[in-house]
Design a protein around this motif. Structure first.
Motif, PDB file in Angstrom:
ATOM      1  N   TRP A  35      12.107  -2.057 -14.003  1.00 37.35           N
ATOM      2  CA  TRP A  35      10.753  -1.748 -13.516  1.00 37.35           C
ATOM      3  C   TRP A  35      10.685  -1.959 -12.004  1.00 37.35           C
ATOM      4  N   LYS A  36      11.236  -3.079 -11.540  1.00 40.44           N
ATOM      5  CA  LYS A  36      11.214  -3.362 -10.099  1.00 40.44           C
ATOM      6  C   LYS A  36      11.997  -2.309  -9.324  1.00 40.44           C
ATOM      7  N   LEU A  37      13.136  -1.897  -9.844  1.00 39.97           N
ATOM      8  CA  LEU A  37      13.943  -0.867  -9.200  1.00 39.97           C
ATOM      9  C   LEU A  37      13.140   0.428  -9.039  1.00 39.97           C
ATOM     10  N   LEU A  38      12.488   0.868 -10.113  1.00 39.38           N
ATOM     11  CA  LEU A  38      11.671   2.080 -10.039  1.00 39.38           C
ATOM     12  C   LEU A  38      10.481   1.909  -9.104  1.00 39.38           C
ATOM     13  N   ASN A  39       9.836   0.767  -9.172  1.00 43.29           N
ATOM     14  CA  ASN A  39       8.668   0.524  -8.336  1.00 43.29           C
ATOM     15  C   ASN A  39       9.047   0.481  -6.856  1.00 43.29           C
ATOM     16  N   ASP A  40      10.160  -0.166  -6.530  1.00 45.39           N
ATOM     17  CA  ASP A  40      10.626  -0.199  -5.134  1.00 45.39           C
ATOM     18  C   ASP A  40      10.968   1.206  -4.635  1.00 45.39           C
ATOM     19  N   LEU A  41      11.623   1.988  -5.476  1.00 41.48           N
ATOM     20  CA  LEU A  41      11.944   3.369  -5.114  1.00 41.48           C
ATOM     21  C   LEU A  41      10.670   4.163  -4.849  1.00 41.48           C
ATOM     22  N   LEU A  42       9.690   4.010  -5.727  1.00 41.53           N
ATOM     23  CA  LEU A  42       8.422   4.712  -5.552  1.00 41.53           C
ATOM     24  C   LEU A  42       7.743   4.320  -4.243  1.00 41.53           C
ATOM     25  N   GLN A  43       7.744   3.038  -3.922  1.00 41.06           N
ATOM     26  CA  GLN A  43       7.123   2.596  -2.673  1.00 41.06           C
ATOM     27  C   GLN A  43       7.817   3.198  -1.458  1.00 41.06           C
ATOM     28  N   ASN A  44       9.137   3.263  -1.497  1.00 40.28           N
ATOM     29  CA  ASN A  44       9.876   3.861  -0.375  1.00 40.28           C
ATOM     30  C   ASN A  44       9.577   5.349  -0.236  1.00 40.28           C
ATOM     31  N   ILE A  45       9.533   6.060  -1.345  1.00 35.51           N
ATOM     32  CA  ILE A  45       9.230   7.493  -1.309  1.00 35.51           C
ATOM     33  C   ILE A  45       7.810   7.716  -0.800  1.00 35.51           C
ATOM     34  N   SER A  46       6.876   6.919  -1.295  1.00 38.49           N
ATOM     35  CA  SER A  46       5.487   7.048  -0.867  1.00 38.49           C
ATOM     36  C   SER A  46       5.351   6.788   0.635  1.00 38.49           C
ATOM     37  N   LEU A  47       6.035   5.782   1.121  1.00 34.95           N
ATOM     38  CA  LEU A  47       6.006   5.485   2.554  1.00 34.95           C
ATOM     39  C   LEU A  47       6.568   6.650   3.362  1.00 34.95           C
ATOM     40  N   GLU A  48       7.708   7.191   2.940  1.00 37.21           N
ATOM     41  CA  GLU A  48       8.294   8.345   3.634  1.00 37.21           C
ATOM     42  C   GLU A  48       7.326   9.521   3.639  1.00 37.21           C
ATOM     43  N   ASN A  49       6.718   9.804   2.504  1.00 39.95           N
ATOM     44  CA  ASN A  49       5.767  10.916   2.421  1.00 39.95           C
ATOM     45  C   ASN A  49       4.566  10.696   3.329  1.00 39.95           C
ATOM     46  N   ASN A  50       4.069   9.478   3.356  1.00 33.84           N
ATOM     47  CA  ASN A  50       2.899   9.188   4.183  1.00 33.84           C
ATOM     48  C   ASN A  50       3.232   9.205   5.671  1.00 33.84           C
ATOM     49  N   GLN A  51       4.428   8.773   6.021  1.00 37.10           N
ATOM     50  CA  GLN A  51       4.810   8.770   7.437  1.00 37.10           C
ATOM     51  C   GLN A  51       4.889  10.179   8.002  1.00 37.10           C
ATOM     52  N   LYS A  52       5.154  11.162   7.166  1.00 35.88           N
ATOM     53  CA  LYS A  52       5.195  12.549   7.623  1.00 35.88           C
ATOM     54  C   LYS A  52       3.830  13.022   8.118  1.00 35.88           C
ATOM     55  N   ASP A  53       2.771  12.369   7.637  1.00 38.64           N
ATOM     56  CA  ASP A  53       1.416  12.798   7.986  1.00 38.64           C
ATOM     57  C   ASP A  53       0.813  12.040   9.171  1.00 38.64           C
ATOM     58  N   ILE A  54       1.532  11.071   9.681  1.00 41.58           N
ATOM     59  CA  ILE A  54       1.006  10.332  10.831  1.00 41.58           C
ATOM     60  C   ILE A  54       0.862  11.285  12.009  1.00 41.58           C
ATOM     61  N   TRP A  55      -0.263  11.227  12.657  1.00 43.07           N
ATOM     62  CA  TRP A  55      -0.608  12.049  13.820  1.00 43.07           C
ATOM     63  C   TRP A  55      -0.778  13.528  13.489  1.00 43.07           C
ATOM     64  N   THR A  56      -1.020  13.830  12.226  1.00 40.25           N
ATOM     65  CA  THR A  56      -1.309  15.213  11.864  1.00 40.25           C
ATOM     66  C   THR A  56      -2.799  15.370  11.605  1.00 40.25           C
ATOM     67  N   VAL A  57      -3.248  16.582  11.674  1.00 42.46           N
ATOM     68  CA  VAL A  57      -4.650  16.900  11.405  1.00 42.46           C
ATOM     69  C   VAL A  57      -4.696  17.695  10.103  1.00 42.46           C
ATOM     70  N   LYS A  58      -5.610  17.315   9.229  1.00 40.32           N
ATOM     71  CA  LYS A  58      -5.726  17.975   7.920  1.00 40.32           C
ATOM     72  C   LYS A  58      -7.136  18.527   7.756  1.00 40.32           C
ATOM     73  N   ASP A  59      -7.240  19.670   7.121  1.00 41.91           N
ATOM     74  CA  ASP A  59      -8.534  20.195   6.729  1.00 41.91           C
ATOM     75  C   ASP A  59      -8.943  19.535   5.418  1.00 41.91           C
ATOM     76  N   VAL A  60     -10.213  19.179   5.320  1.00 44.28           N
ATOM     77  CA  VAL A  60     -10.711  18.580   4.084  1.00 44.28           C
ATOM     78  C   VAL A  60     -11.976  19.293   3.654  1.00 44.28           C
ATOM     79  N   LEU A  61     -12.247  19.230   2.384  1.00 44.95           N
ATOM     80  CA  LEU A  61     -13.469  19.801   1.829  1.00 44.95           C
ATOM     81  C   LEU A  61     -14.301  18.658   1.274  1.00 44.95           C
ATOM     82  N   ILE A  62     -15.477  18.458   1.828  1.00 43.61           N
ATOM     83  CA  ILE A  62     -16.366  17.395   1.365  1.00 43.61           C
ATOM     84  C   ILE A  62     -17.330  18.012   0.363  1.00 43.61           C
TER      85      ILE A  62
END
Length: 71
Positions: A35-62
Motif C-alpha cells: 500500500w505504501k509503495l503504491l501511495n508513494d508512487l501516486l504522490q510522485n506522479i501527482s506532484l509531477e502532473n501538478n508541477q507541469k501546471d505551475i505558471w500556466t493559465v487555465k480557462d475555467v467555467l464557473i
C-alpha cells in the motif's frame, strides 16, 4: 499517470467467492508495504502532473457562486 486512485489494504469480504475459495495468505506487514509503495508512487506522479501546471493559465467555467458563509 493518474492524479488519484483509490487503494486500500485488502481484507476478505464475508460471503464472497474470493473469501470462500482463496486463502488470505499475505501477511499484514506485506500488505502495508505494498500500500505504501503504491501511495508513494501516486504522490510522485501527482506532484509531477501538478508541477507541469505551475505558471500556466487555465480557462475555467464557473457554474455557481458561493458566499463565504455557505462553507
Amino acid at each position: 499517470r493518474f492524479d488519484m486512485i483509490y487503494i486500500w489494504i485488502y481484507s476478505p469480504r464475508p460471503w464472497t467467492y474470493a473469501a470462500k475459495y482463496y486463502k488470505d495468505d499475505i501477511p499484514q506487514q506485506e500488505k502495508k508495504r505494498r500500500w505504501k509503495l503504491l501511495n508513494d508512487l501516486l504522490q510522485n506522479i501527482s506532484l509531477e502532473n501538478n508541477q507541469k501546471d505551475i505558471w500556466t493559465v487555465k480557462d475555467v467555467l464557473i457554474t455557481k457562486k458561493y458566499n463565504d458563509s455557505e462553507y
